[in-house]
Motif scaffolding. Structure first.
Motif, PDB file in Angstrom:
ATOM      1  N   VAL A 246       0.852  -1.193   0.000  1.00  0.00           N
ATOM      2  CA  VAL A 246       0.000   0.000   0.000  1.00  0.00           C
ATOM      3  C   VAL A 246       0.878   1.229   0.000  1.00  0.00           C
ATOM      4  N   ASN A 247       0.224   2.393  -0.175  1.00  0.00           N
ATOM      5  CA  ASN A 247       0.957   3.653  -0.099  1.00  0.00           C
ATOM      6  C   ASN A 247       1.415   3.905   1.336  1.00  0.00           C
ATOM      7  N   GLY A 255     -14.522   1.301  10.569  1.00  0.00           N
ATOM      8  CA  GLY A 255     -15.261   0.066  10.365  1.00  0.00           C
ATOM      9  C   GLY A 255     -14.710  -0.818   9.274  1.00  0.00           C
ATOM     10  N   GLU A 256     -13.802  -0.305   8.458  1.00  0.00           N
ATOM     11  CA  GLU A 256     -13.229  -1.125   7.400  1.00  0.00           C
ATOM     12  C   GLU A 256     -12.189  -2.097   7.974  1.00  0.00           C
ATOM     13  N   ASN A 257     -11.973  -3.204   7.254  1.00  0.00           N
ATOM     14  CA  ASN A 257     -10.898  -4.142   7.571  1.00  0.00           C
ATOM     15  C   ASN A 257      -9.655  -3.739   6.802  1.00  0.00           C
ATOM     16  N   VAL A 258      -8.549  -3.581   7.505  1.00  0.00           N
ATOM     17  CA  VAL A 258      -7.310  -3.108   6.896  1.00  0.00           C
ATOM     18  C   VAL A 258      -6.306  -4.243   6.849  1.00  0.00           C
ATOM     19  N   SER A 297     -12.169  -4.139  11.475  1.00  0.00           N
ATOM     20  CA  SER A 297     -13.080  -3.070  11.899  1.00  0.00           C
ATOM     21  C   SER A 297     -12.308  -1.914  12.552  1.00  0.00           C
ATOM     22  N   VAL A 298     -11.482  -1.263  11.762  1.00  0.00           N
ATOM     23  CA  VAL A 298     -10.593  -0.232  12.271  1.00  0.00           C
ATOM     24  C   VAL A 298     -11.402   0.947  12.807  1.00  0.00           C
ATOM     25  N   VAL A 322       3.912   2.808   7.449  1.00  0.00           N
ATOM     26  CA  VAL A 322       2.603   3.158   6.917  1.00  0.00           C
ATOM     27  C   VAL A 322       1.931   4.103   7.915  1.00  0.00           C
ATOM     28  N   ASN A 323       1.521   5.276   7.413  1.00  0.00           N
ATOM     29  CA  ASN A 323       0.766   6.211   8.246  1.00  0.00           C
ATOM     30  C   ASN A 323      -0.713   5.934   8.017  1.00  0.00           C
ATOM     31  N   LEU A 324      -1.339   5.243   8.967  1.00  0.00           N
ATOM     32  CA  LEU A 324      -2.738   4.864   8.848  1.00  0.00           C
ATOM     33  C   LEU A 324      -3.601   5.983   9.423  1.00  0.00           C
ATOM     34  N   LEU A 325      -4.482   6.532   8.576  1.00  0.00           N
ATOM     35  CA  LEU A 325      -5.384   7.601   8.986  1.00  0.00           C
ATOM     36  C   LEU A 325      -6.811   7.097   8.865  1.00  0.00           C
ATOM     37  N   VAL A 326      -7.509   7.032   9.979  1.00  0.00           N
ATOM     38  CA  VAL A 326      -8.913   6.634   9.992  1.00  0.00           C
ATOM     39  C   VAL A 326      -9.745   7.911  10.062  1.00  0.00           C
ATOM     40  N   ARG A 327     -10.571   8.139   9.028  1.00  0.00           N
ATOM     41  CA  ARG A 327     -11.341   9.380   8.950  1.00  0.00           C
ATOM     42  C   ARG A 327     -12.198   9.556  10.208  1.00  0.00           C
TER      43      ARG A 327
END
Length: 973
Positions: A246-247, A255-258, A297-298, A322-327
């Motif tokens: 990933v980027n 709620g998404e699975n990452v 379910s992030v 990876v910089n994970l950003l959850v809106r």
């Protein structure tokens, strides 16, 4: 079977000696336990070396009277470092499984209130050797003028150790060095953490592709074994390389699975992959398996940096992040800013006005704002401007500017923040602009400027805000020494202006500031007010408890003083005697206005007025009590622990006497001491012997002495001593008396060592022999010991009696020697006699040798006596004459025979001046007592104090029957 009533306590006439034995504390540190580097004597105060994980035991030996109290403290490394906060109040400091961080300088502080405290120190050096780490680095550089590349490899070996480790590099099984191979270089780099040695392979050759071992060693100090690590260098050895699926910045919806994959693109040996999260650990439920990271379910709290690291000890670790950003969006706020240029704080027609809107969002820069007026989208014009990223406001803030405010601009404005195309709910904030929109004011309601509550109760501090709109109220503390609020925060927001405190404590007293916030209202200078909180608490008094001693007939004044409280005054004071209420004492006029103490005067101490007095003091919030124990009884005696050689062992007996010394604490405080009651009891027994000891007038600091006799070796006793005056019994003092064998007794004729004490009379194990002598008795014998060898008991025949022996089982081998060395004696006579009992039983018995080590000119060992072979299951006595020419030591040397059935034992070693007795006891006929042959005595009719052994004619064995209480070794009375 022991009969306690036979333990007669011979009470020697009482003695008084000298004046003023009170002495300041003196201290000396003795190290014991598992020290692995022992100095010449074990009282050295230089360095104590111990292996990490072993038990540290330091003992502070103190002298001084009264008995000093000992406190242990530690610094990290030098005397300038701060002491640790924790202290140990004990003469013995014991640390189980010591760690390297516990090394440093330890201080023993001994004080007894006389003179200055004694302080001694010792540095503890903790030895350790960690597992080494080996990393490989290489450089590739062009060589000018040639068409080839030079490849140089560096093998870096690092280890943490104390003392510094020695490094050995090996290729295969061959040790490498500069002198033997020009293609290698071994050096220590600069500026490295820990100890490091580098093996440099210059311009790789075919033979350089091999297995390399870095072996580290601390030269077996403290028994720490060497450690090693091996790396195989090949022509495919390479550092790790990574790429991500990933980027580097990944924005997802809640709620998404990452799933993120970290893929290896290079590295030999095969690198190891590891995922980590910052800040904090991986989220709950996250699964890191190999290079794949899965987060089901992030949620917004899972945002952060996720690091994938690959290591194979070649080159530097490879790392991808990876910089994970959850809106997410939260905390929508607005600000009303009047015309800044005209420095106005009010909304006025004809002036500029700015409305600002901000939300905390992830990612912040992706937020979009939309403005509405009266429910319709605001239309941009020359007088209505929308700006973003105002430098005077937080980042990504939207501002609506109204130029030259008109009456038509009044209305309700709404700011809506959203993430376009994302399933994140919009956030909005509303603000009304009208002629009634005015900046805030803040004040404290009438009667609420000072809040007084009792400790433990809830409290509410209130400030009222007026204005439109009403901003939140921010609370803080004014007191500099208490900058934090009870919540632990420097600033706390309250929407209604009320700060609620649960269970207030006295440290919450002080001044609190309330001020208007600059958001959700006017962006102007904050308005503020102050509230005083007073926490009332019950009084604290002194003394909480006091022991008052006075002679019969003398007056006593009892005073109970107020230390602190809120209110700081005594509202009432009530006195009780043995729980019964006393009449109020007369009030002193000078203290009637603001009393800070209460007094009670007793005209004379009598038996009837002696007892417990209580003064209960109240300040209308609560109460506290001073307790006084008034009596005319004497203080406790103070045992004197510095008596030189208090233990006196009786010649050829299992009895000892003890010199008991003490002083009387504050003898002039009460009536004179008339006598003492002495009680002595053997530990683990119930019966005690009691005796009254009359005395004349006792002075302060006067040393009193009493000799206790007929104590049984090696038992310990509890001694209790109680003073008596005309009032009656005073305070009792108790101590435990332990048997310790005399060392280097001035009178060598009394120097008999029974080995009953752990110090074994100053004997030491020779460091140059193969193994050691062992001290044991019938109770400490190994139940699985070899049968048919060794004695069942010591010479006395009792299970408690100790002796020394050599254990010849594995891993002992034929000819192994164990040497037991006596203290050093000064030769003051021409002839000496060494007498001792030996036990040599077993078919593999080797030899027992007695040597004399002369210290006149160096150390010279000469044989004085020797015996070999099986001598039967009996104790036998030997008398060996010696004539040393100067200071000397005697050495008992046990030599292991051809097998394990060869245990040799010794007991009751005596060194006397003069020649040995000419006639010795025949061990084959037993011991003769009182001129009677042992065959003439019936075992059941043996007289007490006479017999130690009886020879059996039927079995031809000398049998131990009982342990003598007073006399009776070798038939002597």
């Amino acid at each position: 079977m022991e009969v306690t009533c036979l333990l007669l306590l011979a009470l020697i006439p009482f003695h008084c000696r000298g004046q003023g034995v009170y002495a300041p504390a003196q201290a000396q540190i003795v190290h014991a336990g598992q020290a692995c580097v022992v100095k010449e004597d074990n009282i050295s105060e230089r360095v104590y070396t111990i292996r990490e994980g072993d038990t540290l035991m330091l003992q502070c030996l103190v002298t001084g009277h009264p008995r000093p109290q000992v406190r242990w403290t530690k610094t990290a490394g030098s005397a300038s470092d701060k002491f640790q906060e924790t202290s140990v109040f004990n003469e013995t400091l014991r640390i189980e499984r010591i760690a390297r961080t516990q090394g440093g300088r330890y201080y023993c502080k001994a004080e007894n209130g006389v003179g200055v405290p004694a302080i001694k120190s010792i540095r503890v050096d903790v030895q350790y050797l960690d597992e080494p780490m080996l990393t490989v680095h290489q450089t590739v550089s062009d060589v000018r003028g040639n068409f080839y590349q030079e490849k140089t490899v560096f093998l870096r070996c690092t280890v943490n150790s104390n003392p510094p480790a020695r490094f050995i590099w090996k290729r295969g099984s061959d040790t490498l060095s500069h002198s033997q191979d020009n293609g290698v270089d071994i050096y220590e780099p600069l500026y490295t953490q820990g100890e490091t040695k580098v093996l440099k392979l210059k311009n790789l050759r075919p033979q350089d592709y091999a297995s390399y071992t870095c072996q580290v060693s601390v030269r077996n100090v403290c028994g720490i074994p060497d450690k090693a690590i091996t790396f195989r260098l090949t022509n495919t050895t390479a550092p790790p390389a990574l790429k991500l699926s990933v980027n580097e910045t990944l924005v997802v919806n809640p709620g998404e699975n990452v799933t993120v994959q970290c893929l290896l693109t290079g590295g030999d040996p095969l690198p190891q992959l590891q995922w980590s999260h910052g800040p904090g650990p991986l989220p709950l439920g996250a699964l890191a398996q190999g290079g794949t990271l899965s987060i089901p379910s992030v949620q917004a709290r899972d945002s952060g940096y996720y690091n994938c690291t690959a290591t194979n000890n070649v080159g530097n670790p490879a790392k991808k992040t990876v910089n994970l950003l959850v809106r997410s969006m939260k905390n929508a706020t607005f600000q009303i800013t009047p015309d800044v240029i005209k420095e106005s704080e009010n909304i006025q027609l004809g002036q500029d006005l700015k409305l600002s809107c901000h939300v905390d969002a992830v990612p912040q820069e992706k937020v979009t704002y939309q403005w509405f007026k009266n429910g319709k989208p605001a239309r941009m014009s020359k007088r209505l401007l929308v700006t973003r990223n105002d430098p005077e406001l937080p980042a990504v803030t939207s501002s609506l500017e109204l130029i030259d405010l008109h009456f038509s601009d009044y209305g309700t404005y709404l700011c809506m923040a959203s993430f376009p195309g994302a399933p994140v709910p919009d956030l909005s904030v509303e603000v009304n602009i009208s002629s009634e929109t005015v900046p805030p004011t803040i004040s404290v309601p009438k009667g609420r400027a000072v809040v007084t509550v009792r400790e433990g109760s809830p409290a509410e501090l209130q400030c009222e805000v007026r204005g439109k709109p009403r901003p939140p109220v921010l609370w803080s503390r004014v007191d500099k020494e208490a900058a934090l609020l009870p919540s632990g925060l420097p600033l706390e927001e309250t929407p209604d202006g009320k700060l609620r405190l649960e269970r207030v404590s006295r440290d919450m007293s002080g001044t609190y500031r309330c001020q208007t916030a600059r958001y959700n209202g006017f962006n102007v200078r904050p308005r503020e007010a102050q509230v005083q909180l007073n926490v009332q608490f019950p009084p604290e008094v002194e003394p909480s408890s006091q022991d008052v001693r006075q002679a019969l007939g003398r007056p006593v004044l009892l005073r109970c003083s107020l230390l602190r409280g809120s209110p700081q005054r005594i509202a009432s004071a009530v006195w009780r005697f043995k729980g019964q209420l006393l009449p109020p004492p007369p009030v002193v006029p000078a203290a009637a206005e603001a009393p800070d103490h209460a007094e009670l005067r007793l005209d004379a101490v009598t038996r009837d007025s002696s007892g417990s007095y209580e003064c209960s003091v109240s300040n209308d919030v609560g109460s506290a009590a001073c307790l006084f124990q008034v009596s005319a009884k004497a203080y406790s005696p103070e045992f004197y622990f510095d008596t030189p050689n208090p233990t006196r062992s009786h010649k050829l007996s299992k009895n000892y006497s003890y010199v008991l010394q003490w002083t009387q604490r504050e003898p002039d405080a009460v009536d004179p001491v008339l006598n003492y009651r002495l009680s002595i009891r053997q530990l683990n027994q119930h019966n005690a012997v009691v005796k009254a000891i009359p005395v004349r007038r006792v002075e302060k600091g006067q040393l009193l002495e009493y000799i206790l006799t007929d104590l049984r070796v090696p038992h310990s006793y509890e001694v209790r001593l109680t003073p008596y005056t005309t009032f009656g019994a005073g305070d009792m003092a108790s101590r435990i008396i332990h048997y310790t064998e005399p060392i280097n007794s001035p009178n060598l004729s009394d120097n008999t060592c029974h080995f009953e004490d752990e110090k074994i009379c100053g004997y030491t194990q020779d460091l140059t022999d193969n193994f050691d002598w062992t001290r044991q008795n019938a109770l400490t014998q190994n139940p699985k010991r070899s049968p048919n060898t060794g004695p069942p008991t010591d010479i006395s025949g009792t299970p408690e009696g100790y002796y020394m022996f050599i254990e010849t089982s594995r891993p002992r081998e034929l000819g192994d020697r164990a040497r037991l060395v006596s203290p050093l004696y000064n030769a003051s006579a021409k002839f000496y006699c060494v007498s001792f009992f030996y036990h040599m039983y077993g078919k593999h018995i080797g030899s027992l040798n007695l040597l004399v080590r002369s210290r006149n000119k160096g150390a010279l060992d000469t044989h004085a006596w020797s015996l070999s072979g099986n001598k039967g299951n009996v104790w036998q006595q030997a008398h060996v004459p010696i004539s040393p020419s100067g200071p000397f030591q005697i050495i008992f040397e046990g030599v292991r025979g051809p097998g394990y059935l060869g245990d040799i034992a010794i007991d009751d070693v005596t060194l006397k001046k003069g020649e040995c007795p000419r006639k010795q006891t025949d061990p084959n006929k037993g011991i003769l007592l009182c001129g009677l042959d042992s065959e003439d005595l019936h075992p059941g009719l043996l007289p007490v104090n006479l017999c130690a052994f009886v020879h059996s004619a039927n079995t031809n064995q000398t049998l131990p029957l009982w342990k003598p209480l007073f006399n009776g070794r070798d038939g002597q009375m």
